[in-house]
Structure formats: structure tokens, C-alpha cells
Design an enzyme around this catalytic site. Structure first.
Site, short mmCIF file in Angstrom:
data_model
loop_
_atom_site.label_atom_id
_atom_site.label_comp_id
_atom_site.label_asym_id
_atom_site.label_seq_id
_atom_site.Cartn_x
_atom_site.Cartn_y
_atom_site.Cartn_z
N ARG A 129 12.26 -7.03 5.78
CA ARG A 129 11.73 -6.61 7.07
C ARG A 129 11.73 -7.77 8.04
O ARG A 129 11.41 -8.88 7.69
CB ARG A 129 10.33 -6.05 6.90
CG ARG A 129 10.38 -4.62 6.43
CD ARG A 129 9.02 -4.11 6.10
NE ARG A 129 8.06 -4.50 7.14
CZ ARG A 129 6.91 -3.87 7.34
NH1 ARG A 129 6.60 -2.85 6.58
NH2 ARG A 129 6.07 -4.28 8.25
N ARG B 279 9.86 -8.53 -0.83
CA ARG B 279 9.92 -7.13 -0.42
C ARG B 279 11.21 -6.77 0.30
O ARG B 279 11.69 -7.48 1.16
CB ARG B 279 8.73 -6.82 0.49
CG ARG B 279 8.60 -5.36 0.82
CD ARG B 279 7.28 -5.07 1.44
NE ARG B 279 7.11 -5.81 2.69
CZ ARG B 279 6.08 -5.64 3.49
NH1 ARG B 279 5.13 -4.81 3.16
NH2 ARG B 279 5.98 -6.33 4.61
N ARG C 289 -7.60 0.56 11.20
CA ARG C 289 -7.43 -0.88 11.04
C ARG C 289 -8.42 -1.68 11.86
O ARG C 289 -8.48 -2.90 11.76
CB ARG C 289 -6.03 -1.26 11.50
CG ARG C 289 -5.20 -1.49 10.33
CD ARG C 289 -4.21 -2.46 10.22
NE ARG C 289 -3.88 -2.35 8.79
CZ ARG C 289 -2.71 -2.47 8.29
NH1 ARG C 289 -1.72 -2.77 9.05
NH2 ARG C 289 -2.52 -2.32 7.01
N ARG D 142 -0.75 -12.10 11.66
CA ARG D 142 -1.24 -10.84 11.11
C ARG D 142 -2.48 -11.06 10.24
O ARG D 142 -3.41 -10.27 10.27
CB ARG D 142 -0.11 -10.19 10.30
CG ARG D 142 -0.34 -8.74 10.07
CD ARG D 142 0.94 -8.01 9.80
NE ARG D 142 1.67 -7.70 11.03
CZ ARG D 142 2.88 -7.19 11.06
NH1 ARG D 142 3.52 -6.94 9.94
NH2 ARG D 142 3.46 -6.91 12.19
N LYS E 91 0.82 -1.21 0.00
CA LYS E 91 0.00 0.00 0.00
C LYS E 91 0.86 1.26 0.00
O LYS E 91 0.45 2.27 -0.51
CB LYS E 91 -0.92 0.03 1.22
CG LYS E 91 -1.71 -1.21 1.41
CD LYS E 91 -2.33 -1.30 2.77
CE LYS E 91 -1.51 -1.80 3.92
NZ LYS E 91 -0.13 -1.88 3.94
#
Ligand SMILES: [Zn+2]
Length: 213
Positions: free
Chosen positions: A156, A123, A84, A167, A10
Site C-alpha cells: 500500500r 503487508r 475512530r 497515523r 483488522k
């Protein structure tokens, strides 16, 4: 406001919105990383929670968002990954009422679990400025370096499988209820986020242009 599955890339869409429309954008992640880097007690505590795959308490997030809004939100704003939870959304409504402003758009980026896994696996993030890229979209010499600040690009730490599982579970139980929360108004739009980022951005742009007419 952009809503989406965890790790759906995002940040990139938000950066594109800022560049294209000159609207201030932030995400809880960006604010919390800065707090952590500054070494504030709040930043250190929040970092510990999110490394374990948990959600930082609503009170903390809303407080930080309010501070940011007061500083940067005068000429419009975009939140990436906020709210969220339904509690955060209710608190945001109170906040906006206090500021005498309204939410024009809530955008829900629909991303499959498979897409989330693929994107997270590739990523890389700059440790210094938070810039996010993927292994495939950039070719690196022997040492991956951030194109903006020369900081080190790393995977990460919270990208482990167990953290991802937790998550995704948090997302289902706490974030998905936001769909029905925003469907009550006429602000919610769903966009297929499984496509390439230019296609997704074209849809987001069209929505923003429609609303600003
Ligand atoms: Zn950087």
C-alpha cells in the site's frame, strides 16, 4: 464493532466474522476505496487526505457509514475501524437511536507498536478488490496475484514510515480516547491482538456467541 491500532490487520478478523457468522461488515477504508474507484469528488478528496496520513473528516465518514447501514445493516452489522474518534462515536449513537438499534459489543484489539510495524512491513493488498495478505503467509511466483480476482498485489502506498508516524500520533490523540468513551457502558472488551489471527478470532467468536444467546 472492532476497534484497533492502525494497520493491525483488522480486515482479516472482520472477514472471518462475516464468513463465520454471516454478519455484514464494512470499514471506512472499504467504503472510501470504492468511492475513489468510482471517481466521486468525495472519494478523490478523501484519498488525498489519507495518503498524507491524515484522518478523513468525521462528517464524511459518518455520512458514508449511514448510507451503508441503511442498505446493508438490517440483519446486524460489524464496523471494522469505525468509529475512530469520539465525535464519530457520538454520531454513531445518534444514528443507532434513529434506527432503534443498539451496539452489542465494542472490541478493542490491543496491538503493540512493534506488531503494527512488523505487519505493515509485510503487508500486500490487492489493488482491485482490497484483499489483504502478507508476504510471509503466501508464496508467490514472480508476479504476486490476488487469489480472488487475479488483481495485482502491491504494497500500500500509505505504508511509508512518515505516514505511519503521523497515523500513530493521530491514533493516540483521537482514537485512544474512545476507550474511556466505551468503558462507560458495558459494551467494551479488550482483546490481545498481538497473537496469531486464529487465537484472536477465537476470543472474538466467544464474545459474539455470548452476546447472541
Ligand atoms: Zn483481488
Amino acid at each position: 464493532m472492532l476497534l484497533g491500532a492502525p494497520g493491525s490487520g483488522k480486515g482479516t478478523q472482520a472477514e472471518m466474522i462475516t464468513r463465520h457468522f454471516a454478519i455484514s461488515v464494512t470499514s471506512p477504508g472499504t467504503i472510501l476505496r470504492r468511492e475513489r474507484d468510482l471517481g466521486t469528488p468525495l472519494g478523490v478528496e478523501a484519498d488525498k487526505i489519507s495518503k498524507q496520513g491524515g484522518l478523513v473528516p468525521d462528517d464524511v465518514i459518518v455520512h458514508l457509514i449511514e448510507e451503508w447501514l441503511n442498505l446493508h445493516g438490517k440483519e446486524g452489522f460489524v464496523f471494522d475501524g469505525f468509529p475512530r474518534t469520539v465525535t464519530q462515536a457520538e454520531r454513531l449513537n445518534d444514528l443507532l437511536e434513529k434506527l432503534d438499534t443498539a451496539l452489542d459489543l465494542a472490541i478493542w484489539l490491543e496491538v503493540s507498536e512493534e506488531t503494527v510495524r512488523d505487519r505493515i512491513a509485510s503487508r500486500l493488498q490487492c489493488r482491485r478488490c482490497g484483499f489483504t495478505t502478507s508476504v510471509t503467509s503466501a508464496s508467490f511466483a514472480d508476479r504476486p496475484v490476488c487469489p480472488y480476482c487475479d488483481g495485482p498485489l502491491i504494497r500500500r502506498e500509505d505504508d511509508d514510515t512518515s505516514v505511519l508516524q503521523k497515523r500513530l500520533a493521530e491514533f493516540k490523540s483521537k482514537t485512544e480516547p474512545l476507550l474511556s468513551f466505551y468503558e462507560k457502558g458495558d459494551t467494551l472488551h479488550r482483546i490481545d491482538g498481538n497473537r496469531d489471527r486464529e487465537a484472536v478470532f477465537a476470543d472474538i467468536s466467544a464474545l459474539i456467541e455470548q452476546r447472541s444467546k
